[in-house]
Design a protein around this motif. Structure first.
Motif, PDB file in Angstrom:
ATOM      1  N   GLN A  79      64.594  51.766 -55.609  1.00 43.66           N
ATOM      2  CA  GLN A  79      64.019  53.091 -55.930  1.00 43.66           C
ATOM      3  C   GLN A  79      62.666  52.918 -56.634  1.00 43.66           C
ATOM      4  O   GLN A  79      61.689  53.585 -56.312  1.00 43.66           O
ATOM      5  N   ALA A  80      62.621  51.950 -57.546  1.00 47.13           N
ATOM      6  CA  ALA A  80      61.371  51.727 -58.306  1.00 47.13           C
ATOM      7  C   ALA A  80      60.319  51.009 -57.460  1.00 47.13           C
ATOM      8  O   ALA A  80      59.112  51.230 -57.633  1.00 47.13           O
ATOM      9  N   MET A  81      60.765  50.151 -56.544  1.00 48.38           N
ATOM     10  CA  MET A  81      59.830  49.365 -55.695  1.00 48.38           C
ATOM     11  C   MET A  81      60.351  49.396 -54.264  1.00 48.38           C
ATOM     12  O   MET A  81      61.086  48.482 -53.864  1.00 48.38           O
ATOM     13  N   PRO A  82      60.009  50.407 -53.480  1.00 49.73           N
ATOM     14  CA  PRO A  82      60.584  50.556 -52.139  1.00 49.73           C
ATOM     15  C   PRO A  82      60.410  49.333 -51.259  1.00 49.73           C
ATOM     16  O   PRO A  82      61.232  49.065 -50.385  1.00 49.73           O
ATOM     17  N   ASP A  83      59.359  48.550 -51.506  1.00 52.82           N
ATOM     18  CA  ASP A  83      59.120  47.387 -50.647  1.00 52.82           C
ATOM     19  C   ASP A  83      59.586  46.095 -51.292  1.00 52.82           C
ATOM     20  O   ASP A  83      59.203  45.006 -50.862  1.00 52.82           O
TER      21      ASP A  83
ATOM     22  N   ASP B 193      47.348  51.132 -45.596  1.00 52.95           N
ATOM     23  CA  ASP B 193      48.401  50.117 -45.488  1.00 52.95           C
ATOM     24  C   ASP B 193      49.066  49.945 -46.843  1.00 52.95           C
ATOM     25  O   ASP B 193      48.659  49.144 -47.664  1.00 52.95           O
ATOM     26  N   ALA B 194      50.138  50.733 -47.060  1.00 55.06           N
ATOM     27  CA  ALA B 194      50.791  50.806 -48.371  1.00 55.06           C
ATOM     28  C   ALA B 194      51.255  49.438 -48.826  1.00 55.06           C
ATOM     29  O   ALA B 194      51.464  49.191 -49.987  1.00 55.06           O
ATOM     30  N   ARG B 195      51.377  48.505 -47.909  1.00 58.00           N
ATOM     31  CA  ARG B 195      52.008  47.244 -48.321  1.00 58.00           C
ATOM     32  C   ARG B 195      50.973  46.232 -48.788  1.00 58.00           C
ATOM     33  O   ARG B 195      51.288  45.074 -48.984  1.00 58.00           O
ATOM     34  N   VAL B 196      49.693  46.654 -48.969  1.00 54.92           N
ATOM     35  CA  VAL B 196      48.702  45.688 -49.465  1.00 54.92           C
ATOM     36  C   VAL B 196      48.740  45.725 -50.987  1.00 54.92           C
ATOM     37  O   VAL B 196      48.316  46.686 -51.607  1.00 54.92           O
ATOM     38  N   PRO B 197      49.316  44.712 -51.671  1.00 52.38           N
ATOM     39  CA  PRO B 197      49.424  44.767 -53.131  1.00 52.38           C
ATOM     40  C   PRO B 197      48.071  44.608 -53.820  1.00 52.38           C
ATOM     41  O   PRO B 197      47.184  43.998 -53.236  1.00 52.38           O
TER      42      PRO B 197
ATOM     43  N   VAL C 196      58.437  47.475 -65.766  1.00 52.23           N
ATOM     44  CA  VAL C 196      57.264  46.593 -65.867  1.00 52.23           C
ATOM     45  C   VAL C 196      57.013  45.887 -64.534  1.00 52.23           C
ATOM     46  O   VAL C 196      55.864  45.697 -64.132  1.00 52.23           O
ATOM     47  N   MET C 197      58.108  45.530 -63.813  1.00 53.01           N
ATOM     48  CA  MET C 197      57.915  44.882 -62.503  1.00 53.01           C
ATOM     49  C   MET C 197      57.239  45.848 -61.528  1.00 53.01           C
ATOM     50  O   MET C 197      56.404  45.453 -60.729  1.00 53.01           O
ATOM     51  N   ALA C 198      57.617  47.141 -61.619  1.00 50.17           N
ATOM     52  CA  ALA C 198      57.063  48.127 -60.678  1.00 50.17           C
ATOM     53  C   ALA C 198      55.620  48.487 -61.023  1.00 50.17           C
ATOM     54  O   ALA C 198      54.810  48.726 -60.124  1.00 50.17           O
ATOM     55  N   SER C 199      55.283  48.472 -62.322  1.00 49.45           N
ATOM     56  CA  SER C 199      53.963  49.000 -62.743  1.00 49.45           C
ATOM     57  C   SER C 199      52.881  47.927 -62.844  1.00 49.45           C
ATOM     58  O   SER C 199      51.701  48.232 -62.727  1.00 49.45           O
ATOM     59  N   GLU C 200      53.257  46.682 -63.051  1.00 49.23           N
ATOM     60  CA  GLU C 200      52.259  45.617 -63.192  1.00 49.23           C
ATOM     61  C   GLU C 200      51.890  45.060 -61.811  1.00 49.23           C
ATOM     62  O   GLU C 200      52.717  44.387 -61.170  1.00 49.23           O
ATOM     63  N   PRO C 201      50.656  45.262 -61.356  1.00 47.06           N
ATOM     64  CA  PRO C 201      50.280  44.796 -60.007  1.00 47.06           C
ATOM     65  C   PRO C 201      50.456  43.293 -59.797  1.00 47.06           C
ATOM     66  O   PRO C 201      50.761  42.850 -58.693  1.00 47.06           O
ATOM     67  N   LYS C 202      50.285  42.513 -60.866  1.00 43.44           N
ATOM     68  CA  LYS C 202      50.374  41.053 -60.704  1.00 43.44           C
ATOM     69  C   LYS C 202      51.808  40.582 -60.442  1.00 43.44           C
ATOM     70  O   LYS C 202      52.024  39.529 -59.869  1.00 43.44           O
TER      71      LYS C 202
END
Ligand code: SF4
Length: 458
Positions: A295-299, A454-458, A251-257
């Motif tokens: 692994q789930a959230m590389p950044d 820019d992959a790091r823009v959430p 859920v942490m990896a999939s929820e943008p907020k």
């Protein structure tokens, strides 16, 4: 003199969980007609909400109480009230040794703060310290002490993990979760109030729901919180390593907020020490959980805290902690020197480490981490992040500060911005242009700039 004109100053020490209690007390006192003031010198009543986690915090609390007591001689203060963990733990000692104190109120008794203040002002010396069992809900009048765009949400109170060095289970009682409906109702209220960043806290957030739903429910709670319109960031602090579930990571990896930020107190990396601390899990378990998050959230940004100088910690065992820090390269680390707390199992352990050795080890571990922190900051130079603007920096009016998802308030570094001064609470896209050991320097970009690639823009 009627209640209407009496002013109360509330000084809040310790952690964010204590801060929420202070905010509820401010709400209760205001609802009872008292006027809150930020200036102890202007107050008829001073309330000090204390911390007692470790020796340093206890000393800070006593120093603060004695310092504020001066307002009873020189100022208009007529009642000095001590609440929180130090009051819960040392009520009798405080009343016996500090005659200026008019009332002590336990961690579960502060809902009666307005009545305590009334009694103290009428000249009564009040001792109200019971078994901590209170848990606020969405109906508790609460006055935020944070800017309106940031709000802490306490999802549970107390702790049942029984770490051998810790007094919190005694001071705050057993773990008790708030019903999810109550939390969501409060989140909606905070969203209507303009909250952009919600920070979910408890002594152990990963234990949420086990007591009332029979199974870990933090992941389900997060999904529900993310459904509420308004807040843009949802941050979770104080996770217990072995209670992190695959569902939570998902859920942490999939929820943008949800901020890609993990606060995971590990306390040590030597398995014998972890056992003596009564911490569940081993250093290999910690490695595995860190790897699963990455692994789930590389950044993902990972913060942790460690205790050095625990009884039995040899140079070799301390060396394992240093090696662990160099190996796993965490983003944020706090290191505390072990502070024996009378009454805890750890305080009866043999193999005490001298204070100067504890302090040397604390400094050595922070030195190792400082290098890692700088290298990690340097790797962010050139990258673009969404930044929540906090306002002008304390150092200079020419500079604005803000935080990305990688910086929690109060405990992490800041991003310093000089090319624009947006209003606090606004979001800006910021490119990092320079890095320090803990802080960063950035420039705001024109709206829409810095999107592509820019992959790091959430
Ligand atoms: S998890 Fe351990 S250290 Fe944290 S509050 Fe609970 S008993 Fe104390």
């Amino acid at each position: 003199m009627s209640v209407m004109s009496e002013a109360v100053a509330l000084v809040s020490l310790g952690c964010a969980k204590n801060l929420v209690d202070s905010e509820v007390m401010a709400g209760l006192l205001t609802a009872a007609g008292y006027r809150m003031t930020s200036f102890p010198g202007d107050a008829d009543v001073i309330v000090v909400n204390t911390c007692a986690f470790i020796g340093e915090a206890q000393q800070e609390a006593v120093d603060t109480i004695l310092d504020l007591a001066k307002h009873k001689e020189a100022g208009r203060c007529r009642a000095l009230v001590v609440t929180g963990c130090l009051a819960q733990r040392f009520a009798s000692e405080l009343l016996a040794e500090i005659p200026e104190i008019d009332a002590v109120v336990g961690t579960g008794d502060f809902p009666l703060i307005a009545d305590v203040v009334r009694r103290a002002l009428s000249g009564e010396r009040v001792r109200l310290v019971g078994t901590p069992c209170y848990l606020y809900d969405e109906n508790a009048p609460r006055i935020l002490s944070t800017p309106p765009y940031v709000a802490y949400v306490k999802i549970a109170e107390g702790c049942s993990n029984q770490c051998s060095y810790c007094v919190i289970p005694d001071l705050r009682g057993p773990y008790r979760s708030r019903p999810m409906e109550s939390i969501i109702a409060e989140v909606r209220k905070l969203a209507r109030g303009g909250a952009k960043e919600l920070i979910l806290i408890a002594q152990d957030t990963t234990r949420y729901g086990e007591d009332i739903y029979g199974h870990p429910s933090l992941a389900r709670l997060l999904r529900e919180v993310c459904k509420v319109d308004g807040p843009r960031w949802v941050r979770v602090l104080y996770m217990y390593p072995t209670r992190v579930t695959g569902e939570l990571i998902e859920v942490m990896a999939s929820e943008p907020k949800i901020c890609k930020y993990v606060d995971l107190p590990l306390q040590h990396a030597d398995d014998d020490i972890l056992r003596a601390m009564n911490r569940r899990g081993t250093s290999d378990d910690a490695r595995e959980i860190i790897a699963r998050f990455r692994q789930a959230m590389p950044d993902v940004t990972i913060r942790s805290t460690f205790i050095v100088g625990f009884p039995g910690e040899t140079d070799e065992k301390f060396g394992r902690l240093l090696d662990f820090l160099k190996e796993v390269r965490l983003d944020r680390v706090g290191v505390f020197a072990y502070s024996p707390q009378p009454g805890t199992p750890a305080a009866r352990l043999h193999g005490r480490v001298p204070a100067r050795v504890k302090e040397r080890r604390r400094r050595e571990a922070m030195e190792v981490q400082k290098t890692i922190s700088r290298e990690k900051n340097e790797a962010r130079v050139g990258k673009v992040f969404d930044v929540l603007i906090e306002g002008r920096s304390e150092e200079s009016d020419l500079v604005t500060v803000g935080r990305s998802q990688a910086e929690a308030p109060e405990i992490d570094g800041l991003i310093y911005i000089g090319n624009e001064h947006p209003a606090p609470g606004e979001f800006r896209r910021v490119r990092i242009v320079d890095a320090g050991d803990y802080d960063l320097v950035g420039e705001t970009l024109a709206p829409g700039a810095g999107e592509a690639g820019d992959a790091r823009v959430p």
